[in-house]
Design an enzyme around this catalytic site. Sequence first.
Site, short mmCIF file in Angstrom:
data_model
loop_
_atom_site.label_atom_id
_atom_site.label_comp_id
_atom_site.label_asym_id
_atom_site.label_seq_id
_atom_site.Cartn_x
_atom_site.Cartn_y
_atom_site.Cartn_z
N ASP A 133 -31.60 15.22 -79.25
CA ASP A 133 -32.71 15.19 -80.27
C ASP A 133 -32.20 14.36 -81.50
OD1 ASP A 133 -33.50 17.82 -79.25
OD2 ASP A 133 -33.12 18.89 -81.03
N ASP A 173 -39.65 23.93 -74.89
CA ASP A 173 -38.28 23.91 -75.30
C ASP A 173 -37.40 24.60 -74.00
OD1 ASP A 173 -35.82 22.88 -76.28
OD2 ASP A 173 -36.55 23.35 -78.38
#
Length: 416
Positions: free
Chosen positions: A223, A162
Amino acid sequence: MQATLRYCVVVMLAATFTGLAVSLNNGLARTPPMGWLAWERFRCDLDCKDDPDNCISEKLFLDMGKRLSEDGWTKLGYDRVNIDDCWPTKQRDAEGRLVADPERFPHGIKWLAEELAKMGVKLGIYEDYGNYTCGGYPGTLGHITTDAQTFASWEVDMLKMDGCYAKVSKMNAAYPEIGIALNKTGRPILYSCSWPDYERVTGTPINYTLVAQYCNIWRNFNDIQDSWQSVYTIIDYYGDPKNYEAFGKIAGPGNWNDPDMLIVGDFSLSFEQSKAQFAFWCLMASPLFMSNDLRAISDEAKTILQNEEVLAINQDPLGVQGYRVSQSGGTEVWCKPLQDKSVAVILWNRSTGGMHRTIAVEFDKVGLPATAHVSVRDLYEHQDKGTFTGFYSTFVNPSGGVVMLKLTVKAGDNAL
Ligand SMILES: *[C@@H]1O[C@H](CO)[C@@H](O)[C@H](O)[C@H]1NC(C)=O
Ligand SMILES: *[C@@H]1O[C@H](CO)[C@@H](O)[C@H](O)[C@H]1NC(C)=O
Ligand SMILES: *[C@@H]1O[C@H](CO)[C@@H](O)[C@H](O)[C@H]1NC(C)=O
């Protein structure tokens, strides 16, 4: 009423060539990877006291591994279980290594990987390139080599990296550095990068050629959330011709764009919308990571996710990412050329007028000769619809419904 892009076959050639030219070759993800990933459904649930079945713990990942292997998923290719954020302690150990939370992962990650391996399931893990993970756990900055070696020593098979708490301007150097550190461990570890999405969000130019040299899969966009709006917004982003030009064409064996997890089996999607998300993720040659509760999934959702004819479109060895051919008044046609020279097609009805629409696919718009005799198979109905010339049209349900087809020129019709 925009007829867009070129024929499927033309795009196919370009995509194949680009893919070969830049592809990361660690031998992994020759077709889109498949499995299960915790984040969308289980987030950062730390409450193992009151919510022991759903908290981020070794139990959750063992449960999902067991379901994958016992309920027919692994034999279809869903062979990965992936941990997301919130698995370690807030502090590294005295040697600077990451440590799994001892209360939630009492046996440690290596043990978990070994237990899953016995079930035929590979374990993936999560880190963040910056100072912290998005959830505030230790990031990999300053510890790149140590962390790569730790993951390899734990026998982890995939790493999602990430990009919270990080300088986006450094990512073009940092993500390759991590990829090289993984390579140096000698253990093939599928490398999933959030890099381009952080660049997109900050308006930083994205070099997808560079991304594809170091990452097996990468996130481009937001997301996913448990909503139909989230799903169709992602599909729209992938369908935009300028995005297909920027990143869609780069997909190929070893390298895939990742539109994020499958939410089929969760709370929001209708039956038709569930079929639609799965059809699009398969047509777009996307990684197929379910984020749902496999211990309690409905038969309906399971039937969709285990549809072998649709999965075969996703796993087609040619590895071309499908794309939008046309859109008109709430209906769209998408296509994906396949290794055997047939073409997968989605007819999509996004309109909300409560009634089905008739949608047609014109064969010459998807790379098949207008005069050929084309057999049409419906991949959700598991039914041959007959042989057609010029076009095929059918009713498609509203509010996100799809019909997914495979079109094959009849043998002896030497059109291709
Ligand atoms: C990470 O931490 C270091 C040391 O505290 C600091 O200098 C740096 O600015 C931080 N980086 C980011 C992106 O926050
Ligand atoms: C490391 O990179 C080389 C060169 O691309 C490749 O041949 C090899 O398979 C990679 N090894 C691992 C463990 O990823
Ligand atoms: C993008 O990366 C490739 C591969 O490293 C490099 O050859 C190319 O010059 C880069 N493009 C830009 C615009 O920086």
